[in-house]
Scaffold this active site. Structure first.
Site, short mmCIF file in Angstrom:
data_model
loop_
_atom_site.label_atom_id
_atom_site.label_comp_id
_atom_site.label_asym_id
_atom_site.label_seq_id
_atom_site.Cartn_x
_atom_site.Cartn_y
_atom_site.Cartn_z
N ARG A 73 38.35 39.72 39.84
CA ARG A 73 39.05 40.50 40.88
C ARG A 73 39.39 41.87 40.30
O ARG A 73 40.18 41.95 39.36
CB ARG A 73 40.31 39.73 41.27
CG ARG A 73 41.14 40.38 42.37
CD ARG A 73 42.41 39.55 42.63
NE ARG A 73 43.22 40.17 43.65
CZ ARG A 73 44.06 41.16 43.41
NH1 ARG A 73 44.23 41.63 42.20
NH2 ARG A 73 44.77 41.68 44.40
N LYS A 125 45.69 45.91 34.39
CA LYS A 125 47.03 45.34 34.24
C LYS A 125 47.76 45.89 33.01
O LYS A 125 47.17 46.44 32.11
CB LYS A 125 46.97 43.80 34.26
CG LYS A 125 46.82 43.31 35.71
CD LYS A 125 46.88 41.82 35.88
CE LYS A 125 46.76 41.51 37.39
NZ LYS A 125 46.56 40.09 37.65
N1 HH2 Z 1 46.72 39.98 40.72
C1 HH2 Z 1 47.38 40.76 41.59
C2 HH2 Z 1 47.46 40.40 42.95
N2 HH2 Z 1 46.85 39.28 43.40
N3 HH2 Z 1 45.52 37.37 43.00
C3 HH2 Z 1 44.86 36.58 42.14
N4 HH2 Z 1 44.23 35.47 42.58
N5 HH2 Z 1 44.77 36.87 40.81
C4 HH2 Z 1 45.37 37.97 40.27
O1 HH2 Z 1 45.29 38.18 39.04
C5 HH2 Z 1 46.11 38.84 41.15
C6 HH2 Z 1 46.15 38.49 42.54
C7 HH2 Z 1 48.03 42.02 41.12
O2 HH2 Z 1 47.16 43.10 41.20
P1 HH2 Z 1 47.15 44.19 42.38
O3 HH2 Z 1 46.79 43.53 43.68
O4 HH2 Z 1 46.28 45.31 42.01
O5 HH2 Z 1 48.60 44.77 42.41
P2 HH2 Z 1 49.84 44.58 43.37
O6 HH2 Z 1 50.26 43.14 43.30
O7 HH2 Z 1 50.88 45.52 42.81
O8 HH2 Z 1 49.41 44.94 44.76
#
Ligand code: HH2
Length: 284
Positions: A262, A227
Site C-alpha cells: 500500500r 511512514k
Molecule cells: N496505513 C495507513 C492507513 N491505512 N491500512 C492498512 N491496511 N495498512 C496500513 O499500513 C495503513 C492503512 C496510514 O497511512 P496514510 O493513509 O497515508 O495516512 P493517514 O492515516 O494519515 O491518512
C-alpha cells in the site's frame, strides 16, 4: 498449509497475483493525512490522483476518508461518507480496477460498496461485527490489520514481549474469526500494521520477519509508505521525500512474499515490485 491462489475473483472484482506483488495506490480524501493531507481533499483532485495511479500501474485504489495518523481524532460517519462516496462513484466510472474503502466503520463501508467499492480495508480487523457481516454478505475481500490501541494514543508507549509473535497470533485469531463469519479464506488479507502502536524497533522486527506473516496461509498486505520510522532511519522529516526509504521496504516486502503493498508513490513502487518479481521468477 493452504497457499493463497494466484488469482482472486469475486462478484465485483478480480486480482491477478501471478506477476508478483501488486501495488495499492493510496487516495486520501482528507484535510489532515500525515503525508498528503489536504492535497486531494476535493473530489476532482482525488479522482485525478487515483486515475494517475491506475496509469502508473496500480492494481487497487484505496480510498481513505479518515486520517489514522498517530494522534488523529475519529471523523464522523456522515463526514466520511460525504468525502468518500463521490470519489468512489467517479473512479468507478473511469476505471475497472478494484477500489477499496479504508474505514473502520461499517456504515461508511456499506455506503462505499453501494457507490462501487469492492474491497474493505479495516485497520481494526473487524472489531465491529457489522463489518464482518457486511464483508460476508457482499462477498468482498477484507484487509485485517493489527493495531495496538487506537490512533489517538497508540504511539504513547507501545509495548510487546515479542512483537512478531503477538502480531502473528492476533492476525491468526482475527482471520479465523473472519472465516467463522463466512468470509472465505481466499478473500482475507493480513497486515501487520506498520506504525500502528509500534516503535521504530518494533517496525523493523516485523519487517525483518515478514515471511512469518506471508506463511500463515492468507495473503499479506504491507503498508510502510512514507511512514515516520523511515524518517527516523533516514533523517528525512518531510514525508514526501521518503521515497527511497519506502522503496527499500517495498522491495523487502515483495521479496518476502507480500501480495500487496500500500503506497503513495505508485510509479516508483510499481517498478520496484516488477524488478523483485523478475528476480523471484528467474530460473536457477
Ligand atoms: N496505513 C495507513 C492507513 N491505512 N491500512 C492498512 N491496511 N495498512 C496500513 O499500513 C495503513 C492503512 C496510514 O497511512 P496514510 O493513509 O497515508 O495516512 P493517514 O492515516 O494519515 O491518512
Amino acid at each position: 498449509m493452504n497457499r493463497p491462489s494466484e488469482s482472486l475473483e469475486w462478484p465485483s472484482g478480480r486480482l491477478d497475483f501471478s506477476g508478483g506483488c501488486l501495488v495499492m495506490g493510496i487516495v486520501n480524501v482528507t484535510p489532515d493525512s500525515f503525508s498528503d493531507g489536504g492535497q486531494f481533499f476535493d473530489v476532482d483532485k482525488a479522482v485525478a490522483r487515483g486515475l494517475d495511479m491506475v496509469r502508473q500501474g496500480a492494481a487497487i485504489l484505496d480510498v481513505g476518508p479518515e486520517s489514522t495518523r498517530p494522534g488523529a481524532a475519529p471523523v464522523s460517519v456522515d463526514e466520511q461518507i460525504r468525502r468518500a462516496v463521490p470519489v468512489i462513484r467517479k473512479l468507478r466510472k473511469h476505471t475497472a480496477i478494484p477500489v477499496s474503502i479504508d474505514t473502520r466503520n461499517a456504515e461508511v463501508a456499506a455506503a462505499a460498496l453501494d457507490a462501487g467499492a469492492s474491497m474493505l480495508n479495516d485497520i481494526t480487523a473487524l472489531s465491529d461485527e457489522a463489518m464482518a457481516r457486511l464483508a460476508a454478505e457482499r462477498r468482498v475481500p477484507v484487509v485485517l490489520m493489527h493495531m495496538q490501541g487506537r490512533p489517538e494514543t497508540m504511539q504513547h508507549n507501545p509495548r510487546y514481549e515479542d512483537v512478531v509473535v503477538e502480531v502473528r497470533d492476533f492476525l491468526m485469531q482475527r482471520a479465523q474469526y473472519a472465516e467463522s463469519m463466512g468470509i472465505p479464506r481466499d478473500m482475507i488479507f493480513l497486515d501487520p500494521g506498520i506504525g500502528f502502536g509500534k516503535t521504530t524497533e518494533h517496525n523493523l522486527q516485523l519487517l525483518k520477519r515478514l515471511e512469518v506473516f506471508a506463511g500463515l496461509g492468507y495473503r499479506l498486505l504491507v503498508g510502510t509508505s512514507r511512514k515516520r520510522f523511515i524518517g527516523q532511519l533516514t533523517g528525512i522529516d518531510n514525508p514526501t521525500d521518503r521515497l527511497f526509504g519506502t522503496a527499500a521496504t517495498v522491495a523487502l516486502a515483495a521479496w518476502k512474499g507480500a501480495s500487496v503493498v500500500r503506497v503513495h508513490d505508485t510509479a516508483a513502487m510499481v517498478d520496484v515490485a516488477r524488478v523483485i518479481a523478475a528476480v523471484q521468477n528467474a530460473e536457477t
